[in-house]
Design a protein around this motif. Sequence first.
Motif, PDB file in Angstrom:
ATOM      1  N   LYS A 143     -10.043   0.668  10.532  1.00 61.29           N
ATOM      2  CA  LYS A 143      -8.626   0.900   9.911  1.00 61.29           C
ATOM      3  C   LYS A 143      -7.385   1.399  10.805  1.00 61.29           C
ATOM      4  O   LYS A 143      -6.413   0.598  10.771  1.00 61.29           O
ATOM      5  N   LEU A 168     -13.037  -7.653  -3.842  1.00 58.34           N
ATOM      6  CA  LEU A 168     -12.076  -6.776  -3.202  1.00 58.34           C
ATOM      7  C   LEU A 168     -10.677  -6.850  -3.914  1.00 58.34           C
ATOM      8  O   LEU A 168      -9.987  -5.717  -3.995  1.00 58.34           O
ATOM      9  N   ASN A 172      -9.541  -3.747  -6.306  1.00 55.71           N
ATOM     10  CA  ASN A 172      -8.520  -2.764  -5.814  1.00 55.71           C
ATOM     11  C   ASN A 172      -7.160  -3.232  -6.408  1.00 55.71           C
ATOM     12  O   ASN A 172      -6.112  -2.802  -5.843  1.00 55.71           O
ATOM     13  N   LEU A 174      -5.390  -6.012  -5.762  1.00 55.25           N
ATOM     14  CA  LEU A 174      -4.711  -6.490  -4.723  1.00 55.25           C
ATOM     15  C   LEU A 174      -3.911  -7.798  -4.879  1.00 55.25           C
ATOM     16  O   LEU A 174      -4.192  -8.778  -4.308  1.00 55.25           O
ATOM     17  N   ARG A 191      -1.071  -3.446   1.854  1.00 54.49           N
ATOM     18  CA  ARG A 191      -1.919  -2.932   1.022  1.00 54.49           C
ATOM     19  C   ARG A 191      -3.302  -3.376   1.198  1.00 54.49           C
ATOM     20  O   ARG A 191      -4.324  -2.235   1.098  1.00 54.49           O
ATOM     21  N   LEU A 192      -3.724  -4.447   1.917  1.00 55.76           N
ATOM     22  CA  LEU A 192      -4.943  -4.660   2.117  1.00 55.76           C
ATOM     23  C   LEU A 192      -5.524  -3.841   3.304  1.00 55.76           C
ATOM     24  O   LEU A 192      -6.759  -3.437   3.174  1.00 55.76           O
ATOM     25  N   THR A 195      -6.731  -0.625   2.468  1.00 57.40           N
ATOM     26  CA  THR A 195      -7.797  -0.730   1.516  1.00 57.40           C
ATOM     27  C   THR A 195      -9.075  -0.651   2.428  1.00 57.40           C
ATOM     28  O   THR A 195     -10.229  -0.135   1.907  1.00 57.40           O
ATOM     29  N   LEU A 242      -1.781   8.434  -0.663  1.00 59.53           N
ATOM     30  CA  LEU A 242      -3.087   8.398  -0.217  1.00 59.53           C
ATOM     31  C   LEU A 242      -3.921   9.665   0.152  1.00 59.53           C
ATOM     32  O   LEU A 242      -3.151  10.657   0.801  1.00 59.53           O
ATOM     33  N   ASN A 244      -7.523  10.449   1.803  1.00 64.65           N
ATOM     34  CA  ASN A 244      -8.586  10.092   2.340  1.00 64.65           C
ATOM     35  C   ASN A 244      -8.617  10.764   3.925  1.00 64.65           C
ATOM     36  O   ASN A 244      -7.879  11.455   4.122  1.00 64.65           O
TER      37      ASN A 244
END
Length: 323
Positions: A143, A168, A172, A174, A191-192, A195, A242, A244
């Motif tokens: 990522k 996916l 999500n 999307l 956005r993808l 994710t 977000l 994480n």
Amino acid sequence: MGYKVSVIVPIYQVEDYIRDSIESISRQTFKDYEVVLVNDGTTDDSVAIAEEVLKEHRIDYMVINQKNMGLAAARNSGIRNSSGEWIVCIDSDDFIREDFLKILYDGCLENNAKVSIANFQMVKNNKIHLTRKHTYNNIVFNKEDILYKFLIRNIKIIAPGMLVNKKLIVSNNLWYDEKIRFSEDLHLIWRLLFTVNRVVYNPSPIYNYLQRENSIMTSSNVKKILTGYYGFSSLVEELKTLNNDDRYYNYEIVKFILPRWVFGALRSAAKMLSLKNFIKLAEEMDYKKHMRELILFPDFKTRVLSELLVFNWKLFYIINNKF
């Protein structure tokens, strides 16, 4: 009957181009796929031409008819009605190399990834372009790496060049934002990428992106472009929430997404709009504020041109309009 891959093809006023596009889809070496034609209210013979080619090659397909709602809505309709485990949305005036689906599908399976991305090349005619047969090895990005490379455009990504796992998308949420009528692809791509934990990328230019007059890009106006601005403004606010393990790094990416998008949109607008409409658009998007936010952007060319836009927008317009 379920398929491994569903190829979504939105159709609107492309009768001069669609035969080559559907021919390229029909000649894929990968065989476990269906084609979903989304008739987005076209008034020409595009759908009939597509069906003729698919029948000739004995390709399983379906047709979804709807009123004209735009590219985002057409893609969403195709995805929702598809039966494939994997989704790819091919534009109806573009064409792909015969091993396009195989390369993307194998890349996902071999690397346990849910997104596979192909490189592309721009072409300026509607003849099947003979891409180089040499195929590069797949590259797997985590990522952090793919977000950074996409931000600085070290890797350029277009939505039609992506194979994505349908689960996916659904799990999500999307979907393409149907309120956005300009740059909806980039909005979805960001956005993808936020994710997934990894993506597969193949540097081979196996997708041919046709540049033609009177396309969505070359006929966009101020109002359409502003839908992209509002969409990206909302996206950035969403991404800021977000939470994480990559939160700090993600913040370093997120803070540049909107100003970098404004910069890119104004470069494109300079080719499409009159000088009067260009500055109207720039002011609507508070361009000086966003360009100053690029002062530490990790790409020299972007920093220089964004400074030029702040201090001499007429020269910026002329340079981007001519080249």
